[in-house]
Write an enzyme that holds these catalytic residues in place. Structure first.
Site, PDB file in Angstrom:
ATOM      1  CG  HIS A 285      -6.234   2.962   3.380  1.00  0.00           C
ATOM      2  ND1 HIS A 285      -6.723   2.418   2.213  1.00  0.00           N
ATOM      3  CD2 HIS A 285      -5.825   4.216   3.083  1.00  0.00           C
ATOM      4  CE1 HIS A 285      -6.599   3.305   1.252  1.00  0.00           C
ATOM      5  NE2 HIS A 285      -6.063   4.411   1.743  1.00  0.00           N
TER       6      HIS A 285
ATOM      7  CG  ASP B   4      -3.139  11.302   5.751  1.00  0.00           C
ATOM      8  OD1 ASP B   4      -2.384  11.898   4.977  1.00  0.00           O
ATOM      9  OD2 ASP B   4      -4.346  11.139   5.534  1.00  0.00           O
TER      10      ASP B   4
END
Ligand code: ACO
Length: 426
Positions: free
Chosen positions: A304, A361
């Protein structure tokens, strides 16, 4: 006041240092070019703050996420998506009456203009629902053109309510269209998430039993996705919005940005990757591929831009995964592969060094799959959830006196001046 000093060609310049409410520091370079003739170069905006914002706070090193000051863990446990939407868009949790009125408005605006229904017929059967969603949301500005001329706050709030409510209807209709089934209209007696599930899964020939645990799981997923400060899609909404275009069109740009596989599209890719892995024995082969610089494959759902620690949203979803799968009583081989993959990756030097952890996710797709949402709808679910965040940022942008059209600069590296050569001389 704290200052930063920059030295260019022997000359020193003082720049203001701005401190946020949580103590984070920023060097204000808004005068830099005027003072020094230089600009900054920051690939991917890794170090660039674009505004001051009061909507959400992230500390990527500590794994903290708060909406309007409230920890995501508390909202995930205690709130609903509708309440969290209100919080994000208006800045405060609603009182009892405010929440009732807001829910009533969401119900009232949940239908689509009947003319819009024909649009679904124009898309090829294999169209991705994200493409349909972004097109339909853009079309809303033609159905509600008053947004162009009446920019009073009540009108913006009305457009925001329409967006939150109608996105859900468009999403369900696009799924029904892909199946060739008749559309199911929204119902007044159902809450936001229950209504969505009913529009997706009930049909004239099969009653759909709305399971309160699934409604709860959906609320949680949408809350988790609702806001994440200046990410790619929010920046798209703000960039488009800064040109003065209306809210519907700005949001449609956000949906397009979210579709990409490095952003919201990753939730679909995670499931496809887990399916491709197929069994735990194949995991190490995929991990080797992810580490190979000559292979473009990345471990989807890992890494991320901001979280260099466990994504707090992934932690919440991991817990929910176990609960919801136990409740539904389905064995879920993908969850087993996901857990093993995570275990192996988190012990691997490559992932440790680069601080690559599972992101939101990684587990969301497994829950969506378990509650019956088809894989191609995963990113649409993300878009339904992210709607209040995008709207809150668009509103903040439009009420901020400091707002300017978002227009970065560049360092030109092309040819120096040269003359035009007529075609017969080339
Ligand atoms: N698998 C393997 N290696 C990775 C991964 C991954 N998933 N993510 C990052 N890396 C490596 C990069 O190759 C790079 O290695 P290097 O330093 O040896 O060149 C290093 O880690 C840093 O990666 P960057 O791409 O520079 O990091 P950035 O912050 O730009 O990217 C991103 C973040 C796009 C999320 C990236 O981690 C990624 O592609 N992840 C997979 C896609 C994904 O899950 N996206 C969803 C993000 S969450 C969301 O949008 C809601």
């Amino acid at each position: 006041m704290e200052k930063a000093v920059i030295e260019i060609a022997g000359k020193k310049y003082e720049l203001k240092v701005i401190t946020g409410t949580e103590g984070e520091k920023a060097i204000d370079i808004s005068e830099l070019r005027k003072l020094t003739g230089h600009i900054t170069l920051d690939y991917g905006f890794m170090n660039t703050g674009v505004c001051r914002s009061a909507i959400s706070f992230i500390d990527g090193e500590k794994g903290i996420l708060r909406y309007r000051g409230i920890p995501i863990e508390e909202l995930a446990e205690k709130s609903t998506f509708v309440e969290t939407s209100y919080l994000l868009i208006h800045g405060e949790l609603p009182g009892k009456n405010e929440l009732e009125n807001y829910s009533e408005l969401l119900n009232y605006h949940s239908m689509l203009h009947e003319d819009m229904k024909h649009f679904f017929d124009g898309f090829p059967a294999a169209s991705h629902p994200m493409n349909i969603l972004s097109t339909m949301l853009n079309a809303l500005s033609s159905f509600y053109p008053e947004i162009e001329t009446n920019t009073k706050i009540e009108n913006i709030d009305l457009a925001a309510t329409r967006l939150i409510s109608k996105t859900r209807t468009i999403a369900a209709f696009s799924y029904k269209k892909s199946k060739g089934h008749p559309f199911v209209y929204p119902r007044k007696d159902l809450t936001y998430c229950a209504n969505f599930l009913n529009m997706m899964f009930s049909s004239p020939v099969a009653t759909y039993e709305i399971d309160p645990d699934i409604v709860k799981a959906l609320n949680l997923l949408l809350i988790i996705h609702a806001e994440h400060e200046q990410n790619c899609s929010t920046t798209a909404v703000k960039t488009i919005g800064s040109s003065g275009v209306n809210l519907y069109t700005s949001i449609s740009a956000g949906v397009s940005a979210l579709w990409g596989t490095l952003h919201g599209g990753a939730n679909q890719e995670v499931i496809e990757m887990l399916e491709a892995i197929g069994k735990p024995e194949n995991i190490s082969k995929f991990i080797s591929r992810a580490k190979d610089k000559n292979d473009s494959f990345r471990l989807m759902g890992f890494g991320h831009r901001v979280y260099k620690n466990y994504d707090p949203r992934a932690r919440i979803l991991k817990k929910t995964c176990d609960k919801i799968l136990a409740k539904i009583k389905t064995s879920q081989p993908l969850l087993e592969i996901a857990q093993k993959l995570e275990e192996i990756a988190l012990r691997d030097e490559y992932f440790i060094e680069r601080k690559l952890y599972p992101n939101v996710d990684f587990y969301s797709g497994i829950i969506y799959k378990a509650i019956g949402i088809p894989v191609e709808m995963f990113t649409v679910m993300f878009a339904i959830g992210r709607m209040p965040g995008w709207i809150a940022h668009w509103k903040e942008l439009n009420s901020d006196q400091e707002t300017k059209i978002l227009r970065p600069r560049q360092v030109y590296i092309g040819s120096k001046i040269r003359n035009y050569i007529p075609i017969d001389k080339r």
